[in-house]
Motif scaffolding. Structure first.
Motif, PDB file in Angstrom:
ATOM      1  N   PHE A   1       0.812  -1.220   0.000  1.00 48.89           N
ATOM      2  CA  PHE A   1       0.000   0.000   0.000  1.00 48.89           C
ATOM      3  C   PHE A   1       0.845   1.271   0.000  1.00 48.89           C
ATOM      4  O   PHE A   1       0.594   2.197  -0.745  1.00 48.89           O
ATOM      5  CB  PHE A   1      -0.914  -0.018   1.236  1.00 48.89           C
ATOM      6  CG  PHE A   1      -1.925   1.088   1.271  1.00 48.89           C
ATOM      7  CD1 PHE A   1      -3.162   0.924   0.675  1.00 48.89           C
ATOM      8  CD2 PHE A   1      -1.657   2.283   1.913  1.00 48.89           C
ATOM      9  CE1 PHE A   1      -4.110   1.935   0.713  1.00 48.89           C
ATOM     10  CE2 PHE A   1      -2.597   3.301   1.959  1.00 48.89           C
ATOM     11  CZ  PHE A   1      -3.822   3.117   1.353  1.00 48.89           C
ATOM     12  N   GLN A   2       1.858   1.307   0.822  1.00 49.45           N
ATOM     13  CA  GLN A   2       2.653   2.528   0.973  1.00 49.45           C
ATOM     14  C   GLN A   2       3.634   2.757  -0.170  1.00 49.45           C
ATOM     15  O   GLN A   2       4.228   3.818  -0.259  1.00 49.45           O
ATOM     16  CB  GLN A   2       3.373   2.514   2.311  1.00 49.45           C
ATOM     17  CG  GLN A   2       2.386   2.655   3.452  1.00 49.45           C
ATOM     18  CD  GLN A   2       3.024   2.483   4.797  1.00 49.45           C
ATOM     19  OE1 GLN A   2       3.973   1.725   4.946  1.00 49.45           O
ATOM     20  NE2 GLN A   2       2.489   3.175   5.771  1.00 49.45           N
ATOM     21  N   SER A   3       3.771   1.795  -1.064  1.00 48.57           N
ATOM     22  CA  SER A   3       4.616   1.986  -2.238  1.00 48.57           C
ATOM     23  C   SER A   3       4.100   3.129  -3.107  1.00 48.57           C
ATOM     24  O   SER A   3       4.859   3.744  -3.847  1.00 48.57           O
ATOM     25  CB  SER A   3       4.659   0.720  -3.095  1.00 48.57           C
ATOM     26  OG  SER A   3       5.207  -0.350  -2.392  1.00 48.57           O
ATOM     27  N   LEU A   4       2.819   3.396  -3.016  1.00 53.72           N
ATOM     28  CA  LEU A   4       2.200   4.432  -3.840  1.00 53.72           C
ATOM     29  C   LEU A   4       2.164   5.802  -3.159  1.00 53.72           C
ATOM     30  O   LEU A   4       1.667   6.762  -3.743  1.00 53.72           O
ATOM     31  CB  LEU A   4       0.785   4.009  -4.235  1.00 53.72           C
ATOM     32  CG  LEU A   4       0.716   2.830  -5.206  1.00 53.72           C
ATOM     33  CD1 LEU A   4      -0.690   2.276  -5.299  1.00 53.72           C
ATOM     34  CD2 LEU A   4       1.221   3.249  -6.566  1.00 53.72           C
ATOM     35  N   ASP A   5       2.687   5.906  -1.944  1.00 51.72           N
ATOM     36  CA  ASP A   5       2.682   7.195  -1.236  1.00 51.72           C
ATOM     37  C   ASP A   5       3.396   8.283  -2.029  1.00 51.72           C
ATOM     38  O   ASP A   5       2.937   9.418  -2.087  1.00 51.72           O
ATOM     39  CB  ASP A   5       3.334   7.068   0.141  1.00 51.72           C
ATOM     40  CG  ASP A   5       2.420   6.394   1.156  1.00 51.72           C
ATOM     41  OD1 ASP A   5       1.226   6.191   0.846  1.00 51.72           O
ATOM     42  OD2 ASP A   5       2.905   6.072   2.256  1.00 51.72           O
ATOM     43  N   ASP A   6       4.518   7.958  -2.633  1.00 56.32           N
ATOM     44  CA  ASP A   6       5.299   8.934  -3.384  1.00 56.32           C
ATOM     45  C   ASP A   6       4.949   8.959  -4.871  1.00 56.32           C
ATOM     46  O   ASP A   6       5.593   9.664  -5.642  1.00 56.32           O
ATOM     47  CB  ASP A   6       6.798   8.645  -3.226  1.00 56.32           C
ATOM     48  CG  ASP A   6       7.251   8.796  -1.784  1.00 56.32           C
ATOM     49  OD1 ASP A   6       6.660   9.625  -1.058  1.00 56.32           O
ATOM     50  OD2 ASP A   6       8.194   8.089  -1.375  1.00 56.32           O
ATOM     51  N   LEU A   7       3.961   8.174  -5.269  1.00 55.01           N
ATOM     52  CA  LEU A   7       3.580   8.079  -6.683  1.00 55.01           C
ATOM     53  C   LEU A   7       2.074   8.274  -6.858  1.00 55.01           C
ATOM     54  O   LEU A   7       1.378   7.406  -7.392  1.00 55.01           O
ATOM     55  CB  LEU A   7       3.986   6.709  -7.239  1.00 55.01           C
ATOM     56  CG  LEU A   7       5.467   6.369  -7.138  1.00 55.01           C
ATOM     57  CD1 LEU A   7       5.694   4.888  -7.326  1.00 55.01           C
ATOM     58  CD2 LEU A   7       6.252   7.181  -8.149  1.00 55.01           C
ATOM     59  N   PRO A   8       1.538   9.418  -6.445  1.00 53.90           N
ATOM     60  CA  PRO A   8       0.079   9.599  -6.521  1.00 53.90           C
ATOM     61  C   PRO A   8      -0.464   9.562  -7.950  1.00 53.90           C
ATOM     62  O   PRO A   8      -1.633   9.252  -8.151  1.00 53.90           O
ATOM     63  CB  PRO A   8      -0.148  10.972  -5.879  1.00 53.90           C
ATOM     64  CG  PRO A   8       1.153  11.674  -5.996  1.00 53.90           C
ATOM     65  CD  PRO A   8       2.211  10.597  -5.934  1.00 53.90           C
ATOM     66  N   GLU A   9       0.385   9.822  -8.935  1.00 49.79           N
ATOM     67  CA  GLU A   9      -0.084   9.798 -10.322  1.00 49.79           C
ATOM     68  C   GLU A   9      -0.418   8.386 -10.797  1.00 49.79           C
ATOM     69  O   GLU A   9      -1.122   8.216 -11.792  1.00 49.79           O
ATOM     70  CB  GLU A   9       0.944  10.455 -11.257  1.00 49.79           C
ATOM     71  CG  GLU A   9       2.262   9.736 -11.342  1.00 49.79           C
ATOM     72  CD  GLU A   9       3.257  10.080 -10.218  1.00 49.79           C
ATOM     73  OE1 GLU A   9       4.382   9.554 -10.290  1.00 49.79           O
ATOM     74  OE2 GLU A   9       2.910  10.826  -9.302  1.00 49.79           O
ATOM     75  N   LEU A  10       0.076   7.366 -10.099  1.00 51.86           N
ATOM     76  CA  LEU A  10      -0.245   5.989 -10.470  1.00 51.86           C
ATOM     77  C   LEU A  10      -1.537   5.491  -9.834  1.00 51.86           C
ATOM     78  O   LEU A  10      -2.057   4.446 -10.225  1.00 51.86           O
ATOM     79  CB  LEU A  10       0.907   5.049 -10.085  1.00 51.86           C
ATOM     80  CG  LEU A  10       2.193   5.188 -10.890  1.00 51.86           C
ATOM     81  CD1 LEU A  10       3.232   4.180 -10.402  1.00 51.86           C
ATOM     82  CD2 LEU A  10       1.940   4.991 -12.364  1.00 51.86           C
ATOM     83  N   ILE A  11      -2.050   6.220  -8.846  1.00 52.99           N
ATOM     84  CA  ILE A  11      -3.277   5.807  -8.168  1.00 52.99           C
ATOM     85  C   ILE A  11      -4.473   6.222  -9.032  1.00 52.99           C
ATOM     86  O   ILE A  11      -4.729   7.401  -9.227  1.00 52.99           O
ATOM     87  CB  ILE A  11      -3.387   6.441  -6.770  1.00 52.99           C
ATOM     88  CG1 ILE A  11      -2.199   6.034  -5.901  1.00 52.99           C
ATOM     89  CG2 ILE A  11      -4.705   6.023  -6.114  1.00 52.99           C
ATOM     90  CD1 ILE A  11      -2.127   6.770  -4.578  1.00 52.99           C
ATOM     91  N   LEU A  12      -5.174   5.232  -9.541  1.00 56.40           N
ATOM     92  CA  LEU A  12      -6.338   5.498 -10.384  1.00 56.40           C
ATOM     93  C   LEU A  12      -7.598   5.707  -9.545  1.00 56.40           C
ATOM     94  O   LEU A  12      -8.405   6.585  -9.820  1.00 56.40           O
ATOM     95  CB  LEU A  12      -6.548   4.357 -11.367  1.00 56.40           C
ATOM     96  CG  LEU A  12      -5.378   4.085 -12.310  1.00 56.40           C
ATOM     97  CD1 LEU A  12      -5.642   2.823 -13.126  1.00 56.40           C
ATOM     98  CD2 LEU A  12      -5.150   5.283 -13.211  1.00 56.40           C
ATOM     99  N   PHE A  13      -7.778   4.868  -8.539  1.00 55.37           N
ATOM    100  CA  PHE A  13      -8.916   4.950  -7.625  1.00 55.37           C
ATOM    101  C   PHE A  13      -8.419   4.606  -6.233  1.00 55.37           C
ATOM    102  O   PHE A  13      -7.508   3.796  -6.071  1.00 55.37           O
ATOM    103  CB  PHE A  13     -10.025   3.958  -8.021  1.00 55.37           C
ATOM    104  CG  PHE A  13     -10.492   4.104  -9.427  1.00 55.37           C
ATOM    105  CD1 PHE A  13     -11.394   5.084  -9.774  1.00 55.37           C
ATOM    106  CD2 PHE A  13     -10.023   3.252 -10.415  1.00 55.37           C
ATOM    107  CE1 PHE A  13     -11.826   5.219 -11.080  1.00 55.37           C
ATOM    108  CE2 PHE A  13     -10.441   3.372 -11.719  1.00 55.37           C
ATOM    109  CZ  PHE A  13     -11.347   4.367 -12.061  1.00 55.37           C
ATOM    110  N   GLN A  14      -9.055   5.205  -5.242  1.00 53.51           N
ATOM    111  CA  GLN A  14      -8.735   4.868  -3.855  1.00 53.51           C
ATOM    112  C   GLN A  14      -9.970   5.064  -3.011  1.00 53.51           C
ATOM    113  O   GLN A  14     -10.860   5.838  -3.361  1.00 53.51           O
ATOM    114  CB  GLN A  14      -7.601   5.719  -3.343  1.00 53.51           C
ATOM    115  CG  GLN A  14      -7.899   7.197  -3.321  1.00 53.51           C
ATOM    116  CD  GLN A  14      -6.702   8.000  -2.891  1.00 53.51           C
ATOM    117  OE1 GLN A  14      -5.696   7.441  -2.499  1.00 53.51           O
ATOM    118  NE2 GLN A  14      -6.803   9.293  -2.962  1.00 53.51           N
ATOM    119  N   GLY A  15     -10.038   4.338  -1.928  1.00 59.13           N
ATOM    120  CA  GLY A  15     -11.205   4.465  -1.075  1.00 59.13           C
ATOM    121  C   GLY A  15     -11.173   3.483   0.062  1.00 59.13           C
ATOM    122  O   GLY A  15     -10.116   3.002   0.473  1.00 59.13           O
TER     123      GLY A  15
END
Length: 120
Positions: free
Chosen positions: A86-100
């Protein structure tokens, strides 16, 4: 010098400050409830949705709720990024398509709009 390398220290195994003491799960296929929500409510292309991957983290103090982030493994691979939890995407918000948040008791999905910070 610590010679007993096979013993774990009681430190963060997830790799970031404030993370849980237990290891976070790696990327998986979308849970059925999230995929169905994106296709039916979000009107997304089913073929595209089911090619996506999801990382989750349990919420502290709440056993039935999990935070999730949905990403494209193709986009991550193109950028040369390896998503491990989960935290791998903390520094890469542009890769997050959806979250919730997913409520596992009744499979209800609530998407967050905007910033990738799920601390709320």
């Amino acid at each position: 010098m610590e010679w007993k390398f096979w013993r774990r220290n009681k430190t963060d195994t997830a790799g970031g400050p404030g993370a849980h003491m237990s290891k976070l799960p790696g990327p998986k296929e979308l849970p059925q409830a999230i995929g169905q929500y994106l296709v039916t409510t979000g009107k997304q292309d089913p073929d595209w949705v089911w090619s996506l991957r999801c990382v989750i983290r349990p919420r502290e103090g709440e056993r039935t709720f999990v935070d999730f982030r949905v990403f494209s493994p193709v986009q991550a691979g193109t950028r040369g990024v390896r998503i491990t939890h989960f935290q791998s995407l903390d520094d890469l918000p542009e890769l997050i398509l959806f979250q919730g948040v997913l409520d596992k008791t009744n499979n209800q999905v609530r998407l967050h709009k905007g910033a990738p910070d799920l601390a709320a």
